[in-house]
Motif scaffolding. Structure first.
Motif, PDB file in Angstrom:
ATOM      1  N   GLU A  64       8.169  12.508 -18.029  1.00 43.54           N
ATOM      2  CA  GLU A  64       7.764  11.130 -18.256  1.00 43.54           C
ATOM      3  C   GLU A  64       8.901  10.175 -17.898  1.00 43.54           C
ATOM      4  O   GLU A  64       8.687   9.100 -17.321  1.00 43.54           O
ATOM      5  N   MET A  65      10.149  10.540 -18.215  1.00 44.45           N
ATOM      6  CA  MET A  65      11.287   9.678 -17.909  1.00 44.45           C
ATOM      7  C   MET A  65      11.470   9.551 -16.396  1.00 44.45           C
ATOM      8  O   MET A  65      11.704   8.444 -15.864  1.00 44.45           O
ATOM      9  N   GLY A  66      11.353  10.688 -15.689  1.00 47.39           N
ATOM     10  CA  GLY A  66      11.452  10.625 -14.233  1.00 47.39           C
ATOM     11  C   GLY A  66      10.370   9.762 -13.630  1.00 47.39           C
ATOM     12  O   GLY A  66      10.612   8.981 -12.673  1.00 47.39           O
ATOM     13  N   ALA A  67       9.131   9.890 -14.163  1.00 47.70           N
ATOM     14  CA  ALA A  67       8.028   9.076 -13.664  1.00 47.70           C
ATOM     15  C   ALA A  67       8.286   7.591 -13.919  1.00 47.70           C
ATOM     16  O   ALA A  67       8.008   6.732 -13.060  1.00 47.70           O
ATOM     17  N   GLY A  95       0.390   8.911  -6.328  1.00 50.78           N
ATOM     18  CA  GLY A  95       0.696  10.339  -6.263  1.00 50.78           C
ATOM     19  C   GLY A  95       1.520  10.802  -7.449  1.00 50.78           C
ATOM     20  O   GLY A  95       1.245  11.860  -8.039  1.00 50.78           O
ATOM     21  N   THR A  96       2.547  10.005  -7.784  1.00 51.94           N
ATOM     22  CA  THR A  96       3.378  10.364  -8.958  1.00 51.94           C
ATOM     23  C   THR A  96       2.543  10.372 -10.227  1.00 51.94           C
ATOM     24  O   THR A  96       2.637  11.294 -11.056  1.00 51.94           O
ATOM     25  N   PHE A  97       1.706   9.330 -10.384  1.00 49.52           N
ATOM     26  CA  PHE A  97       0.880   9.240 -11.592  1.00 49.52           C
ATOM     27  C   PHE A  97      -0.074  10.430 -11.687  1.00 49.52           C
ATOM     28  O   PHE A  97      -0.245  11.023 -12.753  1.00 49.52           O
ATOM     29  N   THR A  98      -0.722  10.799 -10.560  1.00 48.47           N
ATOM     30  CA  THR A  98      -1.687  11.912 -10.582  1.00 48.47           C
ATOM     31  C   THR A  98      -1.010  13.221 -10.976  1.00 48.47           C
ATOM     32  O   THR A  98      -1.532  13.992 -11.787  1.00 48.47           O
ATOM     33  N   PHE A  99       0.177  13.462 -10.400  1.00 51.21           N
ATOM     34  CA  PHE A  99       0.885  14.701 -10.715  1.00 51.21           C
ATOM     35  C   PHE A  99       1.252  14.763 -12.197  1.00 51.21           C
ATOM     36  O   PHE A  99       0.995  15.776 -12.884  1.00 51.21           O
ATOM     37  N   TRP A 112       0.808  -1.222   0.000  1.00 52.90           N
ATOM     38  CA  TRP A 112       0.000   0.000   0.000  1.00 52.90           C
ATOM     39  C   TRP A 112       0.845   1.278   0.000  1.00 52.90           C
ATOM     40  O   TRP A 112       0.462   2.289  -0.603  1.00 52.90           O
ATOM     41  N   VAL A 113       2.010   1.246   0.622  1.00 51.63           N
ATOM     42  CA  VAL A 113       2.872   2.433   0.583  1.00 51.63           C
ATOM     43  C   VAL A 113       3.361   2.686  -0.844  1.00 51.63           C
ATOM     44  O   VAL A 113       3.338   3.820  -1.342  1.00 51.63           O
ATOM     45  N   SER A 114       3.789   1.609  -1.500  1.00 54.95           N
ATOM     46  CA  SER A 114       4.246   1.749  -2.894  1.00 54.95           C
ATOM     47  C   SER A 114       3.107   2.203  -3.798  1.00 54.95           C
ATOM     48  O   SER A 114       3.289   3.032  -4.701  1.00 54.95           O
ATOM     49  N   ILE A 115       1.896   1.656  -3.566  1.00 53.46           N
ATOM     50  CA  ILE A 115       0.739   2.051  -4.378  1.00 53.46           C
ATOM     51  C   ILE A 115       0.430   3.531  -4.173  1.00 53.46           C
ATOM     52  O   ILE A 115       0.106   4.269  -5.113  1.00 53.46           O
ATOM     53  N   LEU A 175       9.408   1.255  -7.919  1.00 53.32           N
ATOM     54  CA  LEU A 175       8.327   0.798  -7.043  1.00 53.32           C
ATOM     55  C   LEU A 175       7.792  -0.567  -7.449  1.00 53.32           C
ATOM     56  O   LEU A 175       7.346  -1.342  -6.586  1.00 53.32           O
ATOM     57  N   THR A 176       7.797  -0.894  -8.743  1.00 56.66           N
ATOM     58  CA  THR A 176       7.213  -2.155  -9.227  1.00 56.66           C
ATOM     59  C   THR A 176       8.262  -3.193  -9.579  1.00 56.66           C
ATOM     60  O   THR A 176       7.924  -4.254 -10.117  1.00 56.66           O
TER      61      THR A 176
END
Length: 433
Positions: free
Chosen positions: A86-89, A52-56, A44-47, A96-97
């Motif tokens: 996009e590269m940073g994301a 948060g990263t995806f939303t931003f 859940w922490v990773s999710i 995380l995955t």
């Protein structure tokens, strides 16, 4: 179709492609997000960090796209910023995955979404650099190199397919633009042909009207001429028996009246001959006499704003040709010369012999012509006059008539220095006759 319209069409095409790819990209990004969440379900922490990263990134991309929606191409700096974000994301998603397969789906998605409408050669290099950096980080963190290589090849294929599609669309747009331009030119040609037909019909009607008026004038004029002639003869015979105050009529008034009647009769005869539409046979004619006919028919237009100088060489040889057409040539040249002088000017009409030819010159002190205009003056329907004031056929008709008589036209003209039309006619019968 002109250049601005072509550019607008290409921009509209690019905008439509970007709109469709934008919708596809947004759906693809959402699907990738859920696949990444499923790959780490329970962490859940990773999710939370991933969400948060995806939303931003997602909100930033949407705002950036809305800001660019009115532009035909994306600004290069913003495109670099988007790809860097996009590269940073992707690096965060991969960490995380543990570099699950859904992370690598961003590579072909970015290849499809990148701005191919701008011809920026560095765009492919930037995408490839992004893939290399992400792959290098993933390999250092223990990811097998086969997975990123597979998706890099897939992204290159997607990029090539999109480039081919855009190239095909651009080719279709060019073909449509060219076809639209041809249709626009054809429509303009039809409009000009319609105007020429109306002008020719009007000229034909004016010719018939002129012939009818000339005929109606000629009948009463013949009575006037006959009666004045009879009165003049009778008074002249009885000059010694009439009152002294009538002597002025015999010496001045009646001769001047007869001269005016003869001039009117000559104008009527010239008008009737000029208005006739039947083919004219080749006959012997006097060039000076035909020039005088043309001058009489145009003098009303000349006296208003230009001076006329006439220098006709005496004892010109008689020519073989069609006199009515020669009159038409002289009239067209004189009228053109008068129209070339917006203010008060001077027209000089002269004839002479030179090297076995007879020369007719019509010189004016008007605006003159540029070399470009001079090269096109004999083209049918070419005119520099405003719309509705000329058909562009006057000089073309002159050229045709002179050529049919075995002659040629020489034109000397400079801007603001007037023009000189010199017609050279052979003394014998034209070979084509």
């Amino acid at each position: 179709m002109n250049a601005p319209q072509d550019e607008a069409g290409s921009g509209l095409m690019a905008q439509r492609v970007r709109d469709r790819l934008g919708l596809f990209s947004a759906l693809g990004v959402v699907c990738i997000y859920f696949l990444m969440v499923l790959s780490i379900w329970g962490q859940w922490v990773s999710i939370a960090l991933l969400s948060g990263t995806f939303t931003f990134v997602f909100v930033f991309s949407i705002v950036l796209e809305l800001w660019n929606s009115e532009r035909e191409t994306r600004p290069p700096r913003l495109e670099v910023l988007r790809l860097s974000l996009e590269m940073g994301a992707m690096l965060i998603y991969g960490k995380l995955t543990s570099w699950a397969v859904p992370v690598w789906l961003y590579l072909p998605l970015n290849a499809l979404w990148s701005d191919h409408s701008t011809e920026l050669r560095w765009m492919r290099g930037l995408l490839l650099g992004q893939a290399v950096v992400v792959t290098a980080v993933a390999v250092m963190q223990g990811c097998s190199i086969l997975v990123p290589l597979s998706f890099i090849l897939l992204s290159l294929l997607a990029q090539s397919l999109l480039g081919m599609r855009l190239l095909l669309l651009r080719h279709v747009m060019d073909r449509l633009s060219h076809r639209h331009g041809e249709l626009a030119r054809a429509h303009a040609d039809l409009d000009r042909a319609h105007e020429r037909a109306r002008e020719q019909d009007r000229l034909s009607s004016l010719g018939m009207l002129a012939a009818g008026i000339a005929h109606e004038i000629n009948n009463p004029l013949s009575y006037v001429k006959s009666n004045v002639n009879a009165l003049y003869r009778d008074l002249k015979v009885r000059q010694g028996q009439i009152a002294p105050e009538l002597g002025e009529y015999v010496d001045e008034v009646l001769p001047a009246t007869l001269d005016g009647i003869h001039r009117i009769a000559s104008i009527v005869t010239d008008l009737r001959r000029f208005a006739r539409g039947e083919p004219e046979p080749m006959v012997e004619y006097d060039l000076n006499a035909e020039v005088q006919v043309a001058l009489r028919m145009t003098q009303g237009r000349l006296h208003a704003h230009c001076d006329l100088e006439v220098d006709l060489a005496p004892e010109l040889p008689r020519m073989q040709g069609r006199p009515r057409q020669i009159v038409q040539v002289v009239i067209n040249l004189i009228v053109n010369a008068a129209q070339a002088m917006p203010g008060h000017g001077k027209i000089r009409v002269s004839t002479r012999q030179e090297d076995g030819e007879v020369l007719l010159s019509v010189r004016d002190t008007g605006m003159g012509m540029s070399p470009e205009t001079l090269s096109r003056i004999f083209q049918p329907f070419f005119t520099t006059k405003p719309l509705g004031e000329g058909t562009g056929m006057g000089l073309a008709v002159v050229h045709g008539i002179v050529s049919a008589h075995g002659g040629r036209i020489q034109v000397e003209s400079e801007p603001l220095k007037g023009s000189d039309f010199i017609i050279r006619l052979p003394r014998g019968v034209p070979a084509s006759s």
